[in-house]
Design a protein around this motif. Structure first.
Motif, short mmCIF file in Angstrom:
data_model
loop_
_atom_site.label_atom_id
_atom_site.label_comp_id
_atom_site.label_asym_id
_atom_site.label_seq_id
_atom_site.Cartn_x
_atom_site.Cartn_y
_atom_site.Cartn_z
N PRO A 118 0.82 -1.21 0.00
CA PRO A 118 0.00 0.00 0.00
C PRO A 118 0.86 1.27 0.00
O PRO A 118 1.82 1.38 0.76
CB PRO A 118 -0.80 -0.11 1.30
N VAL A 127 -0.33 2.17 -5.16
CA VAL A 127 -1.16 1.06 -4.69
C VAL A 127 -2.06 1.62 -3.58
O VAL A 127 -1.56 2.22 -2.62
CB VAL A 127 -0.29 -0.09 -4.14
N GLY A 140 -4.68 -0.70 1.91
CA GLY A 140 -5.39 -1.96 2.11
C GLY A 140 -5.31 -2.92 0.94
O GLY A 140 -5.96 -3.97 0.96
N TYR A 141 -4.52 -2.57 -0.08
CA TYR A 141 -4.40 -3.39 -1.29
C TYR A 141 -2.93 -3.70 -1.59
O TYR A 141 -2.03 -3.04 -1.08
CB TYR A 141 -4.99 -2.67 -2.50
N TYR A 142 -2.73 -4.70 -2.46
CA TYR A 142 -1.38 -5.11 -2.89
C TYR A 142 -1.35 -5.24 -4.41
O TYR A 142 -2.37 -5.49 -5.04
CB TYR A 142 -1.01 -6.45 -2.25
N SER A 155 -1.85 -8.53 -11.50
CA SER A 155 -2.37 -7.19 -11.22
C SER A 155 -2.27 -6.23 -12.41
O SER A 155 -2.96 -5.22 -12.43
CB SER A 155 -1.66 -6.58 -10.01
N PHE A 201 -5.59 -4.48 -8.31
CA PHE A 201 -5.03 -4.54 -6.96
C PHE A 201 -5.78 -5.59 -6.14
O PHE A 201 -6.98 -5.77 -6.29
CB PHE A 201 -5.13 -3.17 -6.28
N ILE A 202 -5.05 -6.25 -5.25
CA ILE A 202 -5.62 -7.34 -4.44
C ILE A 202 -5.89 -6.83 -3.02
O ILE A 202 -4.97 -6.39 -2.33
CB ILE A 202 -4.65 -8.53 -4.39
N PRO A 203 -7.16 -6.89 -2.56
CA PRO A 203 -7.44 -6.48 -1.18
C PRO A 203 -6.86 -7.48 -0.18
O PRO A 203 -6.83 -8.68 -0.44
CB PRO A 203 -8.97 -6.47 -1.12
N LYS A 204 -6.38 -6.98 0.93
CA LYS A 204 -5.73 -7.82 1.94
C LYS A 204 -6.61 -8.99 2.35
O LYS A 204 -6.12 -10.10 2.56
CB LYS A 204 -5.35 -6.98 3.16
N LYS A 226 -8.47 -10.84 0.73
CA LYS A 226 -8.50 -11.95 -0.24
C LYS A 226 -7.25 -12.81 -0.17
O LYS A 226 -7.17 -13.85 -0.82
CB LYS A 226 -8.68 -11.42 -1.65
#
Length: 196
Positions: free
Chosen positions: A95, A146, A149-151, A164, A171-174, A176
């Protein structure tokens, strides 16, 4: 006397059933909340992980410590072409990070980062092209950094990885992220306790 023997056998049988039920419950809880085996599907993480490798996912670790840059993670329920899948990728952006690739070189917040896990792949390229095409977050995802709360994740096999960079995944939420993995447990010839 015969009744005593039958009663003893019945008690022994009940004790065995209890022990087996307890063992199954413990195994279920470990699998659900601590460590889960996951099948690698596809070539997006080669050479670190090959198609049909089995890895152990540490589900508990990320709950107590932060997810670090370059960790390999299993991500739950990603929708790709209208199909829900679990995918395995490497964390590249945390993030607040600004991510850019230029001339096959990773830049995070303007600073060069080496990726030794890609060295083997780069040496094996049969053409003069780059392993990772040039991109910025702004180009691919209309964001400069980013989000909190996301990666941002990439597969090691950059030419084939659906990751991504694809706006469908983004972006991938934490929440998930199922967990991190660094252990290949199957097949026997691939067993590795630290493949990163």
């Amino acid at each position: 006397m015969e009744e005593k023997i039958q009663g003893k056998q019945k008690n022994e049988f009940v004790e065995w059933i209890k022990a087996i039920a307890f063992a199954l419950l413990v195994a279920f809880l470990i699998k659900q909340f601590l460590f889960t085996p996951v099948l690698v599907n596809g070539a997006s993480m080669e050479p670190a992980l090959e198609d049909h490798d089995r890895v152990i996912v540490n589900r508990i670790g990320p709950k107590f410590k932060s997810i670090d840059r370059f960790d390999v993670v299993v991500i739950n329920n990603v929708i790709i072409q209208n199909e829900e899948k679990n995918i395995i990728k490497r964390i590249i952006g945390l993030p607040g990070d600004k991510i850019e690739y230029k001339d096959d070189q990773l830049y995070i917040n303007g600073e060069k980062y080496s990726e030794p896990y890609l060295d083997q792949y780069k040496k094996e390229l049969k053409d003069p092209g780059s392993l990772t095409y040039d991109f910025t977050l702004e180009q691919d995802l209309n964001e400069t950094t980013v989000p909190e709360g996301y990666y941002f994740v990439l597969g090691d096999n950059r030419r084939v990885s659906n990751d991504s960079r694809n706006p469908e995944i983004g972006f991938i939420p934490k929440e998930k992220i199922m967990g991190t993995t660094s252990i290949i447990c199957w097949p026997i010839e691939h067993i590795d306790l630290r493949f990163n």
